[in-house]
Scaffold this motif. Sequence first.
Motif, PDB file in Angstrom:
ATOM      1  N   THR A 172     -19.033  12.442  37.698  1.00 22.75           N
ATOM      2  CA  THR A 172     -18.747  13.202  36.475  1.00 22.75           C
ATOM      3  C   THR A 172     -19.148  12.375  35.254  1.00 22.75           C
ATOM      4  O   THR A 172     -19.697  12.903  34.284  1.00 22.75           O
ATOM      5  N   CYS A 173     -18.911  11.053  35.313  1.00 21.83           N
ATOM      6  CA  CYS A 173     -19.257  10.181  34.179  1.00 21.83           C
ATOM      7  C   CYS A 173     -20.751  10.272  33.850  1.00 21.83           C
ATOM      8  O   CYS A 173     -21.137  10.290  32.686  1.00 21.83           O
ATOM      9  N   GLU A 174     -21.568  10.349  34.899  1.00 14.98           N
ATOM     10  CA  GLU A 174     -23.018  10.424  34.670  1.00 14.98           C
ATOM     11  C   GLU A 174     -23.395  11.701  33.909  1.00 14.98           C
ATOM     12  O   GLU A 174     -24.197  11.673  32.983  1.00 14.98           O
ATOM     13  N   ILE A 175     -22.800  12.807  34.332  1.00 17.10           N
ATOM     14  CA  ILE A 175     -23.196  14.083  33.720  1.00 17.10           C
ATOM     15  C   ILE A 175     -22.672  14.174  32.299  1.00 17.10           C
ATOM     16  O   ILE A 175     -23.391  14.601  31.392  1.00 17.10           O
TER      17      ILE A 175
ATOM     18  N   VAL B 257     -23.596  14.420  26.528  1.00 18.65           N
ATOM     19  CA  VAL B 257     -23.274  14.096  25.133  1.00 18.65           C
ATOM     20  C   VAL B 257     -24.415  13.321  24.439  1.00 18.65           C
ATOM     21  O   VAL B 257     -24.573  13.433  23.231  1.00 18.65           O
ATOM     22  N   HIS B 258     -25.204  12.590  25.208  1.00 15.04           N
ATOM     23  CA  HIS B 258     -26.283  11.836  24.571  1.00 15.04           C
ATOM     24  C   HIS B 258     -27.592  12.606  24.450  1.00 15.04           C
ATOM     25  O   HIS B 258     -28.386  12.344  23.556  1.00 15.04           O
ATOM     26  N   THR B 259     -27.842  13.527  25.401  1.00 11.97           N
ATOM     27  CA  THR B 259     -29.159  14.192  25.395  1.00 11.97           C
ATOM     28  C   THR B 259     -29.060  15.708  25.337  1.00 11.97           C
ATOM     29  O   THR B 259     -30.083  16.383  25.192  1.00 11.97           O
ATOM     30  N   GLY B 260     -27.865  16.253  25.530  1.00 14.55           N
ATOM     31  CA  GLY B 260     -27.717  17.703  25.524  1.00 14.55           C
ATOM     32  C   GLY B 260     -28.108  18.359  26.834  1.00 14.55           C
ATOM     33  O   GLY B 260     -28.064  19.568  26.973  1.00 14.55           O
TER      34      GLY B 260
ATOM     35  N   LYS C  90     -35.184  15.999  37.209  1.00  9.10           N
ATOM     36  CA  LYS C  90     -35.165  16.744  35.947  1.00  9.10           C
ATOM     37  C   LYS C  90     -33.732  17.141  35.591  1.00  9.10           C
ATOM     38  O   LYS C  90     -32.839  17.047  36.409  1.00  9.10           O
ATOM     39  N   GLY C  91     -33.564  17.633  34.403  1.00  7.95           N
ATOM     40  CA  GLY C  91     -32.220  17.989  33.978  1.00  7.95           C
ATOM     41  C   GLY C  91     -31.976  19.484  34.003  1.00  7.95           C
ATOM     42  O   GLY C  91     -32.868  20.271  34.286  1.00  7.95           O
ATOM     43  N   VAL C  92     -30.723  19.846  33.728  1.00 11.42           N
ATOM     44  CA  VAL C  92     -30.363  21.254  33.601  1.00 11.42           C
ATOM     45  C   VAL C  92     -29.887  21.491  32.174  1.00 11.42           C
ATOM     46  O   VAL C  92     -28.961  20.823  31.706  1.00 11.42           O
ATOM     47  N   GLU C  93     -30.533  22.425  31.502  1.00 11.21           N
ATOM     48  CA  GLU C  93     -30.089  22.760  30.148  1.00 11.21           C
ATOM     49  C   GLU C  93     -29.133  23.937  30.204  1.00 11.21           C
ATOM     50  O   GLU C  93     -29.357  24.891  30.946  1.00 11.21           O
TER      51      GLU C  93
END
Lengths: 150, 629
Positions: free
Chosen positions: A17-20, A25-28, B208-211
């Motif tokens: 959870t800490c990673e997400i 909060v830092h990258t959106g 990759k990320g999830v927006e």
Amino acid sequence: MKGYLHVDLDKCTGCRTCEIVCSLVHTGENNPMRARIYVIRNKFGVEMRPVYCRQCARPPCAENCPTDAIHYDEERAMVLIDYDKCIGCKICVQSCPFGAMKVDPVTGQVIKCDLCGGDPQCVKYCIDHAITFIPIGKQEKVIRSAVSKL
Amino acid sequence: MRYAIPEYILRVDLSKQKIVKEPLPEKLARNFLGGRGINAKILYDELKPGIDPLSPENILVFGVGPATGTLAPASGRYNVSAKSPLTNFFGDANSGGHWAPELRYAGYGHIVFYGRANKPVYLWIDDDKVELRDASHLWGKDTWETEDMLIEELGDPEVKVACIGPAGENLVRFACVINEKSRAAGRTGMGAVMGSKNLKAIAVRGTKGVEVADVEALLNFREEANKLIANDLFYELYSRYGTAGLTTIYNEFGACTAFNSKEAYWENAEKLYGEVFEEKLTVHITACFSCPLHCSRVYKVKSGPYACIGESCEFENIVAYGTRCGNDNLESVAYASTLADKLGIDTISSGAVIAFAMECWEKGLITEKDTGGLDYSWGNTDVIIESLKLIAQRKGFGNLLAEGVKRMSERIKGSEKFAIHIKGMETPAVDPRAVQGYGGLGYAVASRGGDHLRALAALGYSLPKRAKELFGTDKAADRFSTIAKGAVVKFHEEMRAVTDAIEICKYITRTALLLPETIAKLINALTGWEIDKQEVLRIGERIVNLERAFNIREGLTRKDDTQPERMLKEPIPRGPSKGCVVQLEPMLKEYYTLRGWDLETGYPKKEKLVELGLDYVANDLEKLGKLAK
């Protein structure tokens, strides 16, 4: 507030959870690759080990930085990166004995924990209080508990 | 702008070794969300009815959803679906861990497998690069060896592996898919379908990320969710003991399957209670991706014949290899649990076939001649463990056990009366006679057969105040009463379908995040759709009805929505639920009426399907003469 992150390894479940939270909060975006904290999980070695910046007072990342882009700010008790000076050589990534300096795969910049400016969000969302924020000057309890386990 | 919905569906033709990547339409997600919902839609649309589930014609779908990999709580889940070789109906299983987010981070929502590879292969997904690779060297290896070898071969410790063990390769009808060594997509034999396709594993790495639509709203949702979960009735139990803690609760309820359901309470079960497990075997509490509940634990038997290490020896495993088989040796249960994970066998079904064999043995219907010399006396721990090995290899008596209870009972004369399965799938740990809604009706109507997770009707036996708010009577929460159980099961089925479709875990939505308004808030934060609680329920109902239509097309009728004879006719002999049987008829009648399904045939009515936007399904069923008048 001046302080540092403390992790109780017995309490960490490896849920990430800490990673997400950190990436959000830092990258959106929800992306562990962009998080400034990550958990090395070795469940059958029975170890969950969050990796994060220790805010060293004599930081090897800063000592090895060729452009003096990194310094320890005594007033905030934090290691800061000056991105105007940073040339992106990643010597800091190699220098950190904890593996806490990362490269953001989207921006290409080196990234590390900035304690969310003094109110670390990973701490807030860690339901089991495996990660806590210890204000400097109030470490005694942590030390006592560590000593009691020796 | 679209948010949270995965970008692509991968279509993998194993016969032609061809991989096609196509966009996942947002409209599909609006109607079915993702995960189990879109899996069901793909199977209904593309699978030819009446095929042999173990033939190349079967289609196997893996799916994740809009919540996968995000800060949504417990967002580490995926569903794998196909026509089931165990039931010949809709097959579907769900698993946690960290595999699903990895697939999501690579950009994929669903992987659809067609055909059969001409030699063993595995699928390697490295973000945009997707390829089928030779798996000859992995064939025959157990799930732990397979994962270790793949991670070594692919050179990245963050690669996540979902694979089958020998049981899947040997087409054991209840073989499962295992990811990260100990997380199982357990039920309905999805591992056998994988094996039938010569597909050994899917290894994934995604970066990759999830927006999401509203970051602030998601952060707030998780903060509130953590509070709701931490204050929930079940939090202490799950977070401290894991599901092992349920052994205590259900045995004290007199609802704990024991001795192949001859009993529902056993004094010796005390030796298997969550408290004992915690003290003797738990070494570390672990969690799936993004989960605040952390019901998982690494366990270790340090020495002796059952020395082992493993993760997640659930309540279901404790009952399956413990009370169900009359075995009170906890260390042997843990050992069997690890072994089942390595071999890739569903713990519930495998425990049930062994227990069934034990009752056949007790009644003299099978002897040493049938079992190859093995002694199937109750509680024989060695034979439980030996059976698992034989099942996985389909050797000797294991070849019959590997067929499941229904097929076994067709071959062992006189055993039908105590063959504990529904629609061909072995029922789980809680005795349905003692919990009318959750078990009695819930298992009987579950689209995947004898199963507790389709409904998981928690308000059918707990939280009477909330049950009254929702269903108008606190009797809804009375486990012995049939009152309002149709409404209770329907509501929970809708919510479980939505949970499986957005892909968050049922244990945090069990009661803590159960309500549709709560889930609407999450869906909206993720997608920006602004749907309300009615729409959430409607999507759930749509998924349930689509699975129903799938099953009806395969020949299901009202007579399949039933319980094993023992549950209907033999009262529980002792314990706190003494005298109970499943009173199915009144509950089923209420349930069908609320569902808009015909009371005689169990077929859906046209109006209901049209109301849910499933007009084309209504047309299909009408052509088959299977639409209610």
